[in-house]
Design an enzyme around this catalytic site. Structure first.
Site, PDB file in Angstrom:
ATOM      1  N   ARG A  52      -6.864 -49.287 -58.139  1.00 47.04           N
ATOM      2  CA  ARG A  52      -7.484 -47.964 -57.906  1.00 47.04           C
ATOM      3  C   ARG A  52      -8.424 -48.794 -57.039  1.00 47.04           C
ATOM      4  O   ARG A  52      -8.710 -48.406 -55.966  1.00 47.04           O
ATOM      5  CB  ARG A  52      -7.521 -47.176 -59.291  1.00 47.04           C
ATOM      6  N   THR A  53      -9.607 -50.109 -57.767  1.00 49.17           N
ATOM      7  CA  THR A  53     -10.727 -50.140 -57.290  1.00 49.17           C
ATOM      8  C   THR A  53     -10.304 -50.615 -56.279  1.00 49.17           C
ATOM      9  O   THR A  53     -11.366 -50.122 -54.944  1.00 49.17           O
ATOM     10  CB  THR A  53     -11.635 -50.951 -58.043  1.00 49.17           C
ATOM     11  N   LYS A  82     -10.737 -74.498 -57.138  1.00 51.26           N
ATOM     12  CA  LYS A  82     -11.399 -75.925 -57.428  1.00 51.26           C
ATOM     13  C   LYS A  82     -12.766 -76.484 -57.791  1.00 51.26           C
ATOM     14  O   LYS A  82     -13.351 -77.291 -57.567  1.00 51.26           O
ATOM     15  CB  LYS A  82     -11.869 -76.335 -55.431  1.00 51.26           C
ATOM     16  N   ARG A 103     -14.647 -57.324 -58.390  1.00 45.88           N
ATOM     17  CA  ARG A 103     -14.450 -57.636 -59.795  1.00 45.88           C
ATOM     18  C   ARG A 103     -14.651 -58.995 -60.202  1.00 45.88           C
ATOM     19  O   ARG A 103     -14.286 -60.272 -59.787  1.00 45.88           O
ATOM     20  CB  ARG A 103     -13.267 -57.085 -59.737  1.00 45.88           C
ATOM     21  N   HIS A 131     -18.914 -51.096 -65.172  1.00 49.52           N
ATOM     22  CA  HIS A 131     -18.109 -51.295 -64.446  1.00 49.52           C
ATOM     23  C   HIS A 131     -18.458 -49.361 -63.467  1.00 49.52           C
ATOM     24  O   HIS A 131     -18.274 -48.070 -63.581  1.00 49.52           O
ATOM     25  CB  HIS A 131     -16.406 -50.680 -64.245  1.00 49.52           C
TER      26      HIS A 131
END
Ligand code: CP
Length: 306
Positions: A52-53, A82, A103, A131
């Site tokens: 969704r986000t 890395k 995120r 959030h």
């Protein structure tokens, strides 16, 4: 002060939220694609999975006429593998994009990113931290469904310890008046002391009620959450917590006709599919509202060019 980054809900006051919601309302009706953000580039950098986000932010930017660059599994497919730090990745990406949606699996990562970024950072979830854009779309959904954000009884259910959406929504209710929170959670996933302290300081009444049958009849809003398997240190704690509180037809019998049931999604089994068609099930409408709220946020952060 104009918004620079969106890292936590505490950055918003009541006037700011009402302005955002009015802009989100306006976004429902704009032409598609708009030219409001033409020439602008949004980077979506996701170190944790998302449906969704990420997709709603990308849809929002496309609808505004902007472009999107993305890494959807940055933990594996960006230079993080890395050994590159978030700070260095953001220093690079802020030269490639006009705003960055991030995120990350570590609490505090969005704040670290904001500290080095030359373009707006939007926290799309930082581990078990916050959030904020989900909480904004959640409160917007409450307003859209019930016509108000004050004088509410909100029952928060499930994983209140690791569930960053429940944490952020609880904090955002400090902008409401006359709102009460009831926490219904397994013993393994209580609401954090940091959130309780913030609520107490702001004078938001909250209580714990382990019995779902006593909490549901009082609710204007039920906010169900998934028990976050990926964040438990102990498999046995997860297994004890999982499946404690499930909403199905029997639970819906206890709800007022005017109540709504929300869930940030994804769900596993904590809301039975048998109640999806009930008009009180607002969770898919809630997810769709994310596009309008995120359009409004991007427009605020990037400036309206139309
Ligand atoms: N609600 C939410 O954050 O969903 P995603 O994990 O799919 O983005």
């Amino acid at each position: 002060m104009p918004l620079r980054h969106v890292v936590e809900v505490s950055q918003f006051d009541r006037a700011g939220v009402e302005d955002l919601f009015a802009r989100a309302d306006a976004m429902r009706g704009i032409e598609r694609p708009s030219t409001r953000q033409s020439g602008k580039i949004l980077a979506t950098i996701f170190y944790e999975p998302s449906t969704r986000t990420r997709l709603s932010f990308e849809s929002a930017m496309h609808r505004l006429g902007g472009a999107v660059i993305s890494t959807e599994n940055a933990r594996e497919f960006s230079s993080a593998i890395k050994g590159e730090t978030v700070e260095d990745t953001i220093r690079m990406a802020s030269g490639y994009a006009d705003a960055i949606v991030l995120r990350h699996h570590e609490q505090g990562a969005a704040a670290r990113a904001a500290a080095v970024s030359t373009v707006p950072i939007i926290n799309a979830g930082d581990g078990p931290g916050e959030h904020p854009t989900q909480a904004l779309l959640d409160l917007y959904t409450i307003r859209h469904e019930l016509g108000r954000i004050d004088d509410l009884t909100i029952v928060l259910i499930g994983d209140l310890k690791y569930g960053r959406t429940a944490r952020s929504l609880a904090l955002l209710t400090r902008l409401s008046t006359g709102t009460r929170l009831i926490f219904v959670n397994p013993p393994e996933t209580p609401m954090g002391a940091d959130i309780r302290e913030a609520l107490a300081e702001a004078g938001v009444p909250f209580s714990e009620e382990p019995r779902l049958d006593l909490a549901l009849p009082r609710a204007d809003v039920v906010y169900q959450t998934r028990v976050q398997k990926e964040r438990f240190a102990s498999e046995s704690d997860f297994l004890s917590a999982k499946g404690t509180y499930i909403l199905g037809r029997a639970a819906y019998e206890l709800l007022r006709p005017s109540a709504i049931v929300m869930h940030p999604l994804p769900r596993v089994d904590e809301i039975a599919t048998e109640v999806d068609a009930d008009s009180r099930s607002a969770y898919f409408r809630q997810a769709h509202n994310g596009v309008y709220v995120r359009m409004a946020l991007l427009d605020m952060l990037l400036g309206d060019r139309s």
